[in-house]
Structure formats: structure tokens, C-alpha cells
Design an enzyme around this catalytic site. Structure first.
Site, PDB file in Angstrom:
ATOM      1  N   ASP A  82       0.817  -1.214   0.000  1.00  0.00           N
ATOM      2  CA  ASP A  82       0.000   0.000   0.000  1.00  0.00           C
ATOM      3  C   ASP A  82       0.851   1.264   0.000  1.00  0.00           C
ATOM      4  O   ASP A  82       2.037   1.249   0.328  1.00  0.00           O
ATOM      5  CB  ASP A  82      -0.961   0.004   1.182  1.00  0.00           C
ATOM      6  CG  ASP A  82      -0.264  -0.217   2.527  1.00  0.00           C
ATOM      7  OD1 ASP A  82       0.773  -0.911   2.564  1.00  0.00           O
ATOM      8  OD2 ASP A  82      -0.745   0.319   3.543  1.00  0.00           O
ATOM      9  N   GLU A 140      -0.606  -1.961   5.325  1.00  0.00           N
ATOM     10  CA  GLU A 140       0.358  -1.843   6.424  1.00  0.00           C
ATOM     11  C   GLU A 140       0.261  -0.466   7.067  1.00  0.00           C
ATOM     12  O   GLU A 140       0.517  -0.316   8.257  1.00  0.00           O
ATOM     13  CB  GLU A 140       1.785  -2.082   5.904  1.00  0.00           C
ATOM     14  CG  GLU A 140       2.835  -2.212   6.988  1.00  0.00           C
ATOM     15  CD  GLU A 140       3.323  -0.883   7.559  1.00  0.00           C
ATOM     16  OE1 GLU A 140       3.557  -0.794   8.783  1.00  0.00           O
ATOM     17  OE2 GLU A 140       3.455   0.072   6.774  1.00  0.00           O
TER      18      GLU A 140
END
Length: 399
Positions: A82, A140
Site C-alpha cells: 500500500d 500496512e
């Protein structure tokens, strides 16, 4: 360095850089990585890998099973995918085309290295036994945590250990940094609402100025770290946002604060929680205001297993030489790989990417953050060496 890195086919290394640049150009925020997931699946399938499954929402997992000497061992490699809500200012030719979103933490590099590991191991699976599970993990950077979902979905239940790498702009490019024990801090967040009563700005005594109270809280909260905690005991408390008031001539009736608590031990974590709440409540009461405090428990700190750390040291030395492997303490960032290290013996190591010649000198989460791509083959080679080395080890209870 070049000799070992060359063990990974040059075509795979070229594709690794291509993938990294595509992901950098097309970043997606946590829990919205649909296009990233689809693209990585296509790239893996292009290498002939078929056992690919969706996990943790927008993540992927793939098992590469060696056909060499039999081994019942299984190791997981985590790569987060991400991006962050940052407007990119790096100036690279492949800058983000998604306004306000940027890979400013290197997750594009992590994902591309994991691709290279998967492609290489699939190509050379007759050279090892056992299973390497590549986990391309979403979310994350934000809640709900992808790392927590990975654990909840049982992806670590049948593995013996876990490994992950994080690019490090503070360490010279191509060097590996690692150490045993606590290696990242636990991360919690807090929201504070200060409720006073609005008044005419010319008559502030007729109300309770929530903004003034909130500013006093910000100042006092900093003293928890500077005056109440042993300097050798890691703790960071940062107020990261303050909102309230909307007129020139009205004092604020309500102000909200938000921030983060990063701690290195459970005892310090609990103390910080208590003190944030006590200071907020005490400051509000002393000014005649009310306060609502919500503290949200986040990811645990990563703890590096001693034997897994030794494995990375040995693997990295084989790849880049002993002089390029640094025994370093952890850093104050948080990472939801902490959920992995709670579940299985794990190691989190850092890959140096600092190179002034290519402008890779800015910190993580900076709008001008860059990665020295030349270092990525070192990270990929170290992961390959560590994974296959782990699979070839005999467990202590093997008789």
C-alpha cells in the site's frame, strides 16, 4: 555483491524494476489496492506461477514448493503493497499519476523484490525442498491492518518462521542492517475532544476557550517523554492534528486532537496510555472544560528472533560481504509485521537505499522520497538466500 545477485536471472531483475516503477506510478491507499492486486497477479502468472490466492482483502499469497531434497519446513516472506496519502514531489520520471497518493515508504520496492524472489524460486524449485510463502500484504499503513488480517486468516498457522525487508534511506545503498530483539515500536493512536463553551472573542471570560485548553494539553503531553521516561526506554508521543474553531470573532467551543504513541515495551505502553488520559483529563478540569479521550491499540512492536537474525546476517554476508552487513539497533517506526513476530519466529531487516548521486536522501513518508533501485537486487538476493537457507536447516527436534 554482483556475483550472488547475478544468480537471479537478469530478465527477472529487469522485470523487478519494471514492476517497481509501475507500482510507483499507480499507488493505492490502504485497503484500496485492487489494481495493485490485479497487476501483481498478472505479473506472477506471467512467470508461470499458478497457485495464487487472494488474502486479507486486497492482498495475495503464493506458495513456491521446492522439488529438491525433501523438507517439511515452510517460511513466509512478507511484502507490503500500500501507499500513503502524500502528494509526490520526488521528480522521478515515473512519479505518481494518482493525485495525493504516493509510494513514500518503499512498499513498491518491497513488492517488486518479493516478485523477483517468487519468480526466481519458481524457476529454480528443483534446487531446494520445502515451501516459501510470499505474502503481498495490503494495508500496512492504516487500519484495519493487513498484517492482523493475515494472522487472523491463518496464513502463518502452518509456517515455521517469517521474514520481511524494509528499505532504509538512513543506511548506505546496498548494505544490510539487522539486529536481534525489539526492532520496531508498538503503535497506538489517540483522539481527544476538548469541550468548552464558545464566547465572543472580545469577551472570552464568558466562555471556556477549548482551543486554549487544547494548546496547553499539547505542551504538557510532550513532558511525558522528556520528564517521566528513562531516555534509554523508547517512547514517542506526537500530537499530529488539531482542529477547532471557524470564526475570527468567536472562541472555540470544541477542539479535537489526534496523535500517536510509539513504545518499546508493554510496561511503557501502558504507562503512556495512563498518562495521556490523566493529563488530558487534568488539564481540562483545571480550565473548567470537559474532555473525551479515546486510545486505540495498534500493532505490536516487531521482535527479531535471535536465530532468524543470525540467518539474515549469514545470508547477507554471502551476498554482499561481511563489511556490508551492519549490526544495528531497531528504529522508532511501527510496522504491522509485529503481528507476524508475535505468532512465529521472525526477522525484520533493513536494506540501505541512501545514495546522494540519485537523490535517495529523504526520509520515509517524505514527498521527495526516492529509492536507489540498484540496491533492490541485494534485497532480493538476501531474501532468496535466507529462505532457501532456512528450508535446508534441520529443526532442533528432528532427532
Amino acid at each position: 555483491m554482483n556475483a550472488v545477485a547475478a544468480d537471479i536471472d537478469a530478465g527477472i531483475l529487469d522485470r523487478m524494476i519494471e514492476i517497481r516503477r509501475h507500482l510507483h506510478r499507480n499507488p493505492e491507499l490502504s485497503n484500496h489496492e485492487a489494481s495493485t492486486q490485479r497487476y501483481l497477479r498478472q505479473m506472477l502468472e506471467g512467470q508461470g506461477i499458478t497457485d495464487i490466492r487472494d488474502v486479507a482483502g486486497f492482498g495475495l499469497a503464493v506458495d513456491i514448493v521446492g522439488t529438491g531434497k525433501p523438507s517439511n519446513r515452510k517460511v513466509a516472506i512478507r511484502a507490503d503493497i500500500d501507499a500513503l496519502p502524500i502528494e509526490e514531489e520526488s521528480g522521478v520520471d515515473f512519479s505518481s499519476t494518482n493525485p495525493g497518493v504516493m509510494h513514500a515508504c518503499g512498499h513498491d520496492a518491497h513488492a517488486s523484490m518479493a516478485f523477483a524472489v517468487a519468480a526466481h524460486l519458481h524457476q529454480s524449485r528443483s534446487d531446494f525442498g520445502g515451501t516459501v510463502r510470499l505474502i503481498f500484504q495490503p494495508a500496512e499503513e492504516d487500519e484495519p491492518s493487513g498484517g492482523k488480517r493475515v494472522v487472523e486468516e491463518g496464513l502463518l498457522d502452518d509456517v515455521d518462521a517469517a521474514i520481511c525487508v524494509h528499505v532504509d534511506p538512513y543506511t548506505p545503498s546496498g548494505k544490510i542492517a539487522v539486529g536481534p530483539g525489539p526492532y520496531t515500536l508498538a503503535c497506538d493512536t489517540f483522539d481527544v475532544a476538548v469541550i468548552g463553551s464558545a464566547a465572543h472573542a472580545a469577551k472570552p471570560h464568558e466562555g471556556v476557550d477549548a482551543l486554549a485548553v487544547a494548546c496547553s494539553m499539547v505542551t504538557e503531553l510532550q513532558k511525558i517523554v522528556s520528564r517521566e521516561i528513562d531516555p534509554y526506554n523508547p517512547l514517542v508521543i506526537s500530537v499530529t492534528a488539531i482542529n477547532g474553531g471557524n470564526a475570527y470573532n468567536v472562541t472555540a467551543g470544541k477542539v479535537t486532537l489526534k496523535g500517536t504513541i510509539r513504545s518499546g515495551s508493554d510496561a511503557t505502553r501502558e504507562r503512556a496510555w495512563r498518562r495521556v488520559r490523566a493529563i488530558a483529563e487534568g488539564m481540562a478540569a483545571s480550565h473548567g472544560a470537559r474532555v473525551e479521550v479515546d486510545i486505540h491499540k495498534g500493532e505490536p512492536g516487531v521482535v527479531n528472533d535471535v536465530e532468524m537474525t543470525q540467518l539474515i546476517v549469514a545470508s547477507a554476508r554471502a551476498c554482499v560481504g561481511a563489511g556490508n552487513v551492519l549490526n544495528t539497533p531497531g528504529w522508532t517506526i511501527a510496522d504491522d509485521f509485529g503481528y507476524y513476530s508475535e505468532k512465529r519466529p521472525s526477522v525484520y531487516f533493513r536494506l540501505g537505499i541512501r545514495n546522494e548521486d540519485v537523490g535517495s536522501i529523504f526520509p520515509l513518508h517524505h514527498a521527495r522520497f526516492r529509492v536507489d533501485e540498484a540496491a533492490l537486487k541485494v534485497g532480493a538476493a538476501t531474501l532468496v538466500s535466507a529462505a532457501t537457507g532456512f528450508l535446508s536447516m534441520q529443526p532442533e527436534n528432528s532427532g
